[in-house]
Design a protein around this motif. Structure first.
Motif, PDB file in Angstrom:
ATOM      1  N   LEU A  27      83.543 102.346  13.079  1.00  0.00           N
ATOM      2  CA  LEU A  27      82.373 101.869  13.814  1.00  0.00           C
ATOM      3  C   LEU A  27      82.803 101.291  15.157  1.00  0.00           C
ATOM      4  O   LEU A  27      83.858 100.658  15.267  1.00  0.00           O
ATOM      5  CB  LEU A  27      81.632 100.784  13.019  1.00  0.00           C
ATOM      6  N   GLN A  31      77.907  99.161  16.739  1.00  0.00           N
ATOM      7  CA  GLN A  31      77.579  99.471  15.346  1.00  0.00           C
ATOM      8  C   GLN A  31      77.959  98.327  14.414  1.00  0.00           C
ATOM      9  O   GLN A  31      77.232  98.032  13.468  1.00  0.00           O
ATOM     10  CB  GLN A  31      78.274 100.758  14.914  1.00  0.00           C
ATOM     11  N   GLU A  34      75.268  95.841  14.819  1.00  0.00           N
ATOM     12  CA  GLU A  34      74.072  96.310  14.110  1.00  0.00           C
ATOM     13  C   GLU A  34      74.208  96.106  12.601  1.00  0.00           C
ATOM     14  O   GLU A  34      73.277  95.645  11.940  1.00  0.00           O
ATOM     15  CB  GLU A  34      73.839  97.789  14.415  1.00  0.00           C
ATOM     16  N   MET A  64      75.321 104.950   8.601  1.00  0.00           N
ATOM     17  CA  MET A  64      75.845 104.978   9.966  1.00  0.00           C
ATOM     18  C   MET A  64      76.963 106.018  10.132  1.00  0.00           C
ATOM     19  O   MET A  64      77.241 106.444  11.236  1.00  0.00           O
ATOM     20  CB  MET A  64      76.391 103.604  10.360  1.00  0.00           C
TER      21      MET A  64
END
Length: 128
Positions: A27, A31, A34, A64
């Protein structure tokens, strides 16, 4: 996907999330931010149940990183397998109730406690 243990009872900090994710999480910084926001939402929704929180956070992470259809199919397959296992276990418990209560090894209430079901379920299994 196996990750570390979630901290209990407090809002997750970024360093805790990064420790949970491990080194090779794939990530970017946005991300991770998030996912950290999702972790806070999950903690509030799950009322701090660590197992439930773990499952939801893993799902959020997987969504994700993996194709959405693959994640949903995997979760649906897991749910189906768990339902089949539950049905099989209940069938075994029902047969055990018939045999063990019938020969006097358990009372209905005692068997219900031992089997983790309510007494009315046991009575139904016995045809009462």
């Amino acid at each position: 996907m196996e990750r570390g243990t979630l901290p209990e009872g407090t809002t997750m900090q970024r360093y805790e999330l990064e420790a949970w994710l491990g080194d090779d999480h794939g990530l970017d910084d946005d991300q991770v931010a998030e996912l950290l926001a999702k972790a806070d939402e999950i903690e509030e929704r799950c009322d701090a149940d660590p197992d439930e929180m773990q499952e939801e956070l893993v799902a959020a992470y997987r969504l994700m990183r993996e194709p959405v259809g693959d994640v949903v199919k995997d979760l649906a397959d897991r749910r189906l397998a768990a339902s089949v296992e539950e049905a099989n276990a209940l069938a075994g418990l029902r047969q055990a109730a018939i045999v063990l209560i019938g020969r006097g090894d358990f009372t209905e209430a005692g068997y219900a406690r031992a089997a983790g079901v309510d007494r009315m379920t046991v009575r139904k299994w016995l045809g009462k």
